[in-house]
Write an enzyme that holds these catalytic residues in place. Sequence first.
Site, PDB file in Angstrom:
ATOM      1  N   THR A 190       0.818  -1.208   0.000  1.00 58.39           N
ATOM      2  CA  THR A 190       0.000   0.000   0.000  1.00 58.39           C
ATOM      3  C   THR A 190       0.855   1.263   0.000  1.00 58.39           C
ATOM      4  O   THR A 190       1.834   1.328   0.732  1.00 58.39           O
ATOM      5  CB  THR A 190      -0.806   0.025   1.318  1.00 58.39           C
ATOM      6  OG1 THR A 190      -1.399  -1.226   1.491  1.00 58.39           O
ATOM      7  CG2 THR A 190      -1.811   1.154   1.342  1.00 58.39           C
ATOM      8  N   GLY A 242       0.636  -3.286   5.074  1.00 58.89           N
ATOM      9  CA  GLY A 242       0.773  -4.655   5.562  1.00 58.89           C
ATOM     10  C   GLY A 242      -0.560  -5.366   5.624  1.00 58.89           C
ATOM     11  O   GLY A 242      -1.520  -4.975   4.956  1.00 58.89           O
TER      12      GLY A 242
END
Length: 330
Positions: A190, A242
Amino acid sequence: MNIKRRELIKAALLAGVAGPMSAALAQTKRTINKNPVLISTWNYGRKANAVAWPILEKGGSSLDAVEAGVKLAEADPNARTVGYGGLPDREGKVTLDACIMDSRFNCGAVLCLEQIMHPISVARMVMERTPHIYLTGEGALQFALANGFKKTNLLTPESEADYIEWLKTSNYKPEKNIENRLGGELNHDTIGMLALDNTGNLSGACTTSGMAYKMRGRVGDSPIIGSGLYVDNGAGAATASGVGEEIIRIAGAHLVVGYMEQGLSPENACRKAVEKIVKINPDKSRDLQVGFIALAPSGAYGGYSIQPGFTYAVKSGTKEEVFKAKSFYR
Ligand code: GLY
């Protein structure tokens, strides 16, 4: 929290109105930081910072800067966990999650949005043009199309080829973060970006195609305000990367900002949030990767992750650097 700020919050709560409370909080910053700072997740954040920096340098807003910065990753076919070129879900569809938050607790997000190149800009429109915060799936797409966004096929030949390869085993292991498999240049997840502008205002943006080969309809932390991103202009801003499920479980970004409000440095605030994830995952934390980055109203910044390998990029008037975050496991 200083006394003046506490009194302002109390007055706003007694008045029972959210708008004036946001304005009151925005006025409470002790010192205006005239030195803009950008911090973004992963090595890749360096390029995103380079796009966002001129906006801050010219006195533009932190909100404009974070939107412009993460759009670079969204449009980059080589960013295999964000936007165009992102790896699809188990049905072969690229579905995007994104959110944005400004210095006055305004926020907007899209979840499971398909066929739109810049979910972060749709999220900003949700924030600015609707009374809502989240739009999902078909509704988010309708809203985007009604506001001038065009449909694009986001599945690149490379991602399609990877998907076809994956179908041979359909081996779905969400605990293993995607960067473990891709490695090297593509070693990122991300993109989350936080910015402090020269009026002392913080903003953040977070955008992703989520976990590769996820179940259809799965949403991670990235578009969830308080999990993938949180901004409190008086306390700080944080964003996450994550395994989204673990970040959501602890409302990660909000937790980091809360620790900063209690006086912890950005790095220590990120470390405490990571330690909480490890504590509640005694058996599987060795297989998990989560990283947080944080930016204080003073311009101080930091990051921390569960596993080694998490990096973040910083840009200011005096610094342009990619840092390896300290980690719980060595
Ligand atoms: N952190 C991105 C996701 O879990 O979808």
